[in-house]
Design a protein around this motif. Sequence first.
Motif, mmCIF file in Angstrom:
data_model
loop_
_atom_site.group_PDB
_atom_site.id
_atom_site.type_symbol
_atom_site.label_atom_id
_atom_site.label_comp_id
_atom_site.label_asym_id
_atom_site.label_seq_id
_atom_site.Cartn_x
_atom_site.Cartn_y
_atom_site.Cartn_z
ATOM 1 N N LYS A 167 0.933 15.417 -7.106
ATOM 2 C CA LYS A 167 1.769 16.593 -6.915
ATOM 3 C C LYS A 167 2.290 17.126 -8.257
ATOM 4 O O LYS A 167 2.283 18.337 -8.508
ATOM 5 N N GLU A 168 2.714 16.210 -9.126
ATOM 6 C CA GLU A 168 3.201 16.615 -10.445
ATOM 7 C C GLU A 168 2.092 17.259 -11.267
ATOM 8 O O GLU A 168 2.315 18.229 -11.992
ATOM 9 N N GLY A 169 0.870 16.734 -11.129
ATOM 10 C CA GLY A 169 -0.272 17.304 -11.850
ATOM 11 C C GLY A 169 -0.573 18.711 -11.393
ATOM 12 O O GLY A 169 -0.873 19.595 -12.201
ATOM 13 N N ASN B 280 1.606 20.819 -10.017
ATOM 14 C CA ASN B 280 2.712 21.690 -10.424
ATOM 15 C C ASN B 280 2.654 22.058 -11.901
ATOM 16 O O ASN B 280 3.118 23.122 -12.307
ATOM 17 N N GLN B 281 2.073 21.194 -12.707
ATOM 18 C CA GLN B 281 2.004 21.444 -14.144
ATOM 19 C C GLN B 281 0.916 22.441 -14.505
ATOM 20 O O GLN B 281 1.014 23.140 -15.505
ATOM 21 N N ARG B 282 -0.107 22.546 -13.697
ATOM 22 C CA ARG B 282 -1.248 23.405 -14.032
ATOM 23 C C ARG B 282 -0.874 24.905 -14.132
ATOM 24 O O ARG B 282 -1.260 25.560 -15.074
ATOM 25 N N PRO B 283 -0.087 25.453 -13.181
ATOM 26 C CA PRO B 283 0.301 26.872 -13.341
ATOM 27 C C PRO B 283 1.089 27.119 -14.624
ATOM 28 O O PRO B 283 0.928 28.147 -15.284
ATOM 29 N N ALA B 284 1.955 26.180 -14.974
ATOM 30 C CA ALA B 284 2.767 26.326 -16.195
ATOM 31 C C ALA B 284 1.870 26.304 -17.417
ATOM 32 O O ALA B 284 2.109 27.031 -18.399
ATOM 33 N N GLU B 285 0.808 25.478 -17.384
ATOM 34 C CA GLU B 285 -0.105 25.409 -18.526
ATOM 35 C C GLU B 285 -0.862 26.707 -18.701
ATOM 36 O O GLU B 285 -1.127 27.152 -19.827
ATOM 37 N N ARG B 286 -1.196 27.362 -17.565
ATOM 38 C CA ARG B 286 -1.935 28.627 -17.647
ATOM 39 C C ARG B 286 -1.072 29.746 -18.215
ATOM 40 O O ARG B 286 -1.541 30.678 -18.825
ATOM 41 N N GLN B 287 0.269 29.646 -17.991
ATOM 42 C CA GLN B 287 1.161 30.662 -18.533
ATOM 43 C C GLN B 287 1.295 30.487 -20.035
ATOM 44 O O GLN B 287 1.401 31.351 -20.809
ATOM 45 N N TYR C 158 0.828 -1.208 0.000
ATOM 46 C CA TYR C 158 0.000 0.000 0.000
ATOM 47 C C TYR C 158 0.858 1.252 0.000
ATOM 48 O O TYR C 158 0.541 2.231 -0.688
ATOM 49 N N GLU C 159 1.952 1.241 0.742
ATOM 50 C CA GLU C 159 2.815 2.420 0.820
ATOM 51 C C GLU C 159 3.404 2.748 -0.548
ATOM 52 O O GLU C 159 3.518 3.923 -0.925
ATOM 53 N N ALA C 160 3.794 1.715 -1.326
ATOM 54 C CA ALA C 160 4.319 1.935 -2.679
ATOM 55 C C ALA C 160 3.238 2.535 -3.566
ATOM 56 O O ALA C 160 3.496 3.472 -4.340
ATOM 57 N N PHE C 161 2.014 2.017 -3.453
ATOM 58 C CA PHE C 161 0.886 2.545 -4.237
ATOM 59 C C PHE C 161 0.592 3.985 -3.832
ATOM 60 O O PHE C 161 0.419 4.864 -4.685
ATOM 61 N N ARG C 162 0.550 4.241 -2.523
ATOM 62 C CA ARG C 162 0.236 5.574 -2.002
ATOM 63 C C ARG C 162 1.263 6.608 -2.463
ATOM 64 O O ARG C 162 0.898 7.702 -2.918
ATOM 65 N N SER C 163 2.539 6.257 -2.366
ATOM 66 C CA SER C 163 3.601 7.180 -2.770
ATOM 67 C C SER C 163 3.490 7.527 -4.250
ATOM 68 O O SER C 163 3.629 8.690 -4.644
ATOM 69 N N LYS C 164 3.241 6.520 -5.058
ATOM 70 C CA LYS C 164 3.127 6.720 -6.500
ATOM 71 C C LYS C 164 1.953 7.633 -6.835
ATOM 72 O O LYS C 164 2.064 8.545 -7.664
ATOM 73 N N GLN C 165 0.820 7.416 -6.178
ATOM 74 C CA GLN C 165 -0.369 8.226 -6.435
ATOM 75 C C GLN C 165 -0.185 9.670 -5.991
ATOM 76 O O GLN C 165 -0.561 10.609 -6.701
ATOM 77 N N LEU C 166 0.413 9.865 -4.822
ATOM 78 C CA LEU C 166 0.598 11.225 -4.303
ATOM 79 C C LEU C 166 1.634 12.002 -5.115
ATOM 80 O O LEU C 166 1.491 13.210 -5.324
ATOM 81 N N LEU C 167 2.669 11.310 -5.592
ATOM 82 C CA LEU C 167 3.658 11.965 -6.455
ATOM 83 C C LEU C 167 3.021 12.382 -7.775
ATOM 84 O O LEU C 167 3.293 13.474 -8.287
ATOM 85 N N ALA C 168 2.180 11.509 -8.328
ATOM 86 C CA ALA C 168 1.488 11.836 -9.581
ATOM 87 C C ALA C 168 0.554 13.026 -9.371
ATOM 88 O O ALA C 168 0.446 13.908 -10.230
#
Length: 314
Positions: A303-305, A307-314, A291-301
């Motif tokens: 977080k990346e999503g 972080n990408q949204r402000p760049a897309e708006r620019q 579960y911890e491996a799954f949780r880490s992967k989901q939360l990182l994804a």
Amino acid sequence: MSVAEEIRAESYVGFDSITQQIEHKLLKRGFQFNVIVVGQTGLGKSTLVNTIFASHLIDSKGRFTSDEPVRQTTEIQAVSHVIVENGVKLRLNIVDTPGYGDQVNNENCWDPIIKYIKDQHSAYLRKELTAMRDRYIQDTRIHCCLYFINPTGHALRPIDVIVMKKLSEVVNVVPVIAKSDSLTIEEKDNFKIKIREELVYNSIRLYPFDTDEDDEEEVQLNETIRDIIPFAIVGSENNVIIDGKSVRGRRNRWGVVNVEDQNHCEFMHLRNFLTRTHLQDLIETTAQIHYEAFRSKQLLALKEGVNQRPAERQ
């Protein structure tokens, strides 16, 4: 005197009763254990589960007649029971996978199983991230996968290798050789050696795992289990009489197979492993590794999503 040095109280304080307090709360709440059984129809999955927990928990869903249609896809069927033993309450959730491996073309027949296991992780994560989450989150994460191997005596099928490798990445996999009484002792021993060699060759990492927290006794116990795996088992809900004593077993033209006799099969090793020595560790390993491996992967994804949204708006 260092801070870490042990200090003995001059008189009895009573905090050693904390173990009794924890035990009382845990007994009142009960325990949850979720098992998924994977294997072809006719390998005795339902019978084995019923034999392990000494209760008729699930009915056989196998095909018994030639005119009964083969299931076109792997289905997921879950049944829940509450078992009480000496005041300990166990909520047992058993997930069956009828239709798995029964087709001529079994490509991707494992996808519904992997998806189901990941869906339980996802459901737990959603509840965990809820602002007003429950005090005790209902745990449907799969703690153990019993993978049933056909007793051919030759080698693992390609589908066995593929599926066990995929399953081992998301769940604790415990392989068993079904209906091992169909093999001679020599055939069984050689088959187990071949399976272990194939597991190593294909880098399939099975439970139990050793961790830095394990003491010498636990490491030795796990080593003993790995020397037995895959468990060569026979299941039976029927009682037969041996020397005037009623035991669970199977009677055939050559004699009686006593399920609980370690000279006949390794059912007792499997039952002790699942219920008496590794039940809690299976639950903890699911939470701390899979579960911890799954949780880490989901939360990182996530977080990346973000972080990408402000760049897309620019």
